[in-house]
Design a protein around this motif. Structure first.
Motif, mmCIF file in Angstrom:
data_model
loop_
_atom_site.group_PDB
_atom_site.id
_atom_site.type_symbol
_atom_site.label_atom_id
_atom_site.label_comp_id
_atom_site.label_asym_id
_atom_site.label_seq_id
_atom_site.Cartn_x
_atom_site.Cartn_y
_atom_site.Cartn_z
ATOM 1 N N PHE A 196 107.492 17.370 53.276
ATOM 2 C CA PHE A 196 107.470 16.322 52.267
ATOM 3 C C PHE A 196 106.224 16.445 51.432
ATOM 4 O O PHE A 196 105.200 16.920 51.872
ATOM 5 N N ARG A 197 106.342 15.913 50.255
ATOM 6 C CA ARG A 197 105.154 15.773 49.435
ATOM 7 C C ARG A 197 104.736 14.324 49.552
ATOM 8 O O ARG A 197 105.548 13.436 49.321
ATOM 9 N N ASN A 258 114.324 4.338 51.106
ATOM 10 C CA ASN A 258 114.574 5.423 50.183
ATOM 11 C C ASN A 258 115.058 4.860 48.865
ATOM 12 O O ASN A 258 115.994 4.082 48.817
ATOM 13 N N TYR A 262 112.638 8.877 46.635
ATOM 14 C CA TYR A 262 111.292 8.655 47.148
ATOM 15 C C TYR A 262 111.395 7.778 48.374
ATOM 16 O O TYR A 262 112.027 6.728 48.328
ATOM 17 N N LEU A 289 106.879 9.421 50.365
ATOM 18 C CA LEU A 289 107.217 10.815 50.641
ATOM 19 C C LEU A 289 108.319 11.266 49.726
ATOM 20 O O LEU A 289 109.201 10.502 49.374
ATOM 21 N N LYS A 290 108.275 12.527 49.367
ATOM 22 C CA LYS A 290 109.396 13.079 48.627
ATOM 23 C C LYS A 290 109.774 14.374 49.321
ATOM 24 O O LYS A 290 108.931 15.244 49.515
ATOM 25 N N LEU A 291 111.012 14.510 49.657
ATOM 26 C CA LEU A 291 111.442 15.652 50.450
ATOM 27 C C LEU A 291 111.400 16.909 49.605
ATOM 28 O O LEU A 291 111.942 16.958 48.503
ATOM 29 N N ARG A 292 110.738 17.934 50.150
ATOM 30 C CA ARG A 292 110.733 19.182 49.405
ATOM 31 C C ARG A 292 111.669 20.190 50.005
ATOM 32 O O ARG A 292 112.322 20.949 49.308
#
Lengths: 324, 239
Positions: A196-197, A258, A262, A289-292
């Motif tokens: 995650f970012r 979510n 995000y 968090l943002k899923l990468r």
């Protein structure tokens, strides 16, 4: 049309001389070459539009009042969530295939309460002050977690050691320029790894009006809005960080919400003031968090098999398409 | 001079005789990998050159070998991969995150979820709000049974306060929610301790408004006693 530019300066929308066939001469405001006059005409046009809109609204309201109960229902405003492009992988609550999958995937033993989560939190090399403090706070939030510092040890070598010592999850917080900005969450016994970012990290003292420290009770978990298959698996992964039986005496709740891809994390303490009212007080760090990417095996940057990567060119093109 | 390429060091020499041919100006000699042997090779190649230049060449050679060693050591460790940020994308992501945060309305969502869970009885018996059941009852049976339900309400409230500390403060004078929270938590702790020691029939009303109707007559003196006890403590905790 030759009359246009001069005519506009003097009269606004004056009808043409009767011998012309053109009716009416709509000069557009953008055809005036003089900037000042153009600006002036544009402002006038805008005012007129606003007036018309106000009048239309008033009329509509009067109609609605006149009709009373028989008035048609109010139109729903369009939001991005309303307009979201339908994702085929959206999970239906009664979907059997999904239920079967979830019963047999890597989190099944956790959800059957066979395993108790044990978490190892670590950072990248040489963590700076903020990251260190964030790790500590995170370990107070997640029960049964330990923080270890990594002095140059390779992740691939840590992982077998962790498995040997019976850890179920590994969290690595990546740091850049003294602030934490990435999170790698890996379910250890051959589980999926999510990268995650992380952004907008607030430590406990930066949150306004925070309560006291979180106690040792096991918090509840709220997962909101994880609709697609991908969202489901990520949600299960996040839920498996916390022990399955929350202690309601503690009255603490950890929320993963979510929204438009995000994931917002918050940690609250709640109180039921009455039947219909609950009060919440934020304590504990917060981050988004943002899923990468989601990998099938444990963390392996070179040979891992990616289940999902965020591809910017393809996935960021539409404003109304979300994947989680 | 000395140059290194692809991990090997070369000695480059320039002579004035060849100044006319720029392509052949520099003569290149490969130096051996051994440090001392390479130093000797430099010496024998630059044999008629001034001492200063020889010294400088050897110094440069030393520096080059040292940093080559360092490179080799570092490549064995994990390298940090630098990924360039893209400014436009960063800005876009930040903006979207803010908007998502506003759209999310987290507090409301969390509160709604908690109330849902309360309704679906996931908390079991911890919180009992009998008023809920009685609201429903009131709606179903209209005006006649109001007195009955009132009586039941009072009965249940008595039980409720006997067992637990949660009594709805209907019109609580406390406007500030935090203080109330702190009051609640501290009161709970106090009450839990005290309740363990002292037995059941003492009731306690947390709200500033007294209990309804005939219940009041039974307990005023007891109430006053305990309120005095607990209030100073809670006041210090709240402030």
């Amino acid at each position: 049309a030759g009359v246009g530019p001069q005519g506009s300066a003097t009269e606004h929308g004056a009808p043409p001389a009767p011998e012309r066939v053109l009716f009416p001469p709509t000069f557009s405001v953008s055809e005036i070459k003089n900037k000042q006059r153009r600006h002036f005409m544009f402002l006038r046009w805008k005012q007129q539009q606003r007036k018309e809109k106000l009048a239309a609204k008033k009329k509509r309201r009067k109609e609605r009042e006149a009709l009373g109960d028989k008035a048609p229902p109010k139109p729903i405003p369009k939001t991005i969530e309303n307009q979201r492009i339908y994702d085929e992988t959206t999970v239906d609550p009664n979907d059997e295939e999904v239920a079967f999958d979830e019963a047999t995937d890597e989190f099944a033993p956790y959800f059957n309460r066979q395993t108790v989560p044990k978490i190892l939190i670590t950072t990248s090399d040489r963590p700076r002050g903020r990251t260190v403090r964030f790790c500590e706070q995170l370990s107070t939030v997640i029960p049964n977690s330990h923080v270890y510092y990594r002095r140059g040890l390779a992740l691939k070598k840590i992982i077998p050691q962790c498995i040997a010592r019976d850890f179920t999850d590994l969290i690595v917080i990546n740091e850049d320029r003294k602030i934490p900005n990435g999170l790698v969450l890996s379910h250890l016994p051959e589980g999926p790894t999510a990268h995650f970012r992380m952004s907008s990290v607030r430590l406990r003292k930066e949150i306004k009006r925070t309560g006291k420290e979180p106690t040792e009770h096991i918090p509840e978990v709220i997962l909101n809005n994880f609709t697609t298959r991908l969202g489901h698996s990520v949600g299960r992964m996040l839920a498996s960080l916390f022990p399955h039986d929350p202690q309601f005496i503690g009255r603490q709740v950890a929320t993963f919400h979510n929204q438009r891809d995000y994931i917002f994390f918050r940690f609250h303490r709640y109180i039921f003031k009455s039947e219909k009212k609950v009060g919440i007080q934020e304590l504990g760090p917060r981050f988004t968090l943002k899923l990468r990417s989601l990998q099938k095996g444990t963390f392996d940057s070179m040979f891992g098999e990616y289940e999902w990567i965020h591809k910017r060119r393809e996935m960021d093109t539409s404003r109304r398409k979300f994947h989680l | 001079t000395l140059l290194s390429s692809s991990g090997r060091c070369y000695l480059y020499m320039k002579t004035i005789e060849r100044a006319a041919f720029p392509r052949r100006l520099w003569e290149r000699v490969l130096l051996s990998r051994n440090y001392e042997k390479a130093l000797e090779e430099i010496d024998e190649n630059l044999i008629y050159w001034p001492r200063f230049i020889r010294h400088k060449c050897k110094q440069r050679f030393t520096k080059i070998t040292q940093y080559l060693i360092r490179i080799r050591k570092l490549t064995l460790k994990r390298q940090r991969k630098l990924v360039p940020l893209r400014r436009k994308i960063e800005r876009r992501e930040k903006r979207r995150e803010e908007k998502a945060l506003i759209a999310a309305q987290l507090d409301n969502a969390i509160e709604k979820e908690l109330l849902e869970r309360l309704k679906q009885d996931t908390y079991g018996d911890i919180y009992n709000f009998p008023i809920h059941a009685f609201d429903k009852a009131l709606q179903q049976q209209d005006t006649e049974s109001e007195s009955e339900s009132d009586a039941e309400k009072e009965d249940d409230e008595e039980e409720d306060t006997d067992r637990r500390e949660f009594v709805e403060a209907d019109d609580s004078d406390l406007s500030d929610f935090e203080d109330m929270d702190k009051l609640e938590t501290s009161e709970e702790e106090l009450e839990e301790e005290e309740e363990v020691e002292k037995k059941v029939s003492h009731s306690r009303s947390k709200g500033k408004t007294p209990l309804k109707g005939p219940a009041r007559s039974k307990r005023p003196y007891v109430k006053i006693e305990y309120e005095e006890e607990t209030e100073p403590a809670t006041k210090t905790k709240a402030t």
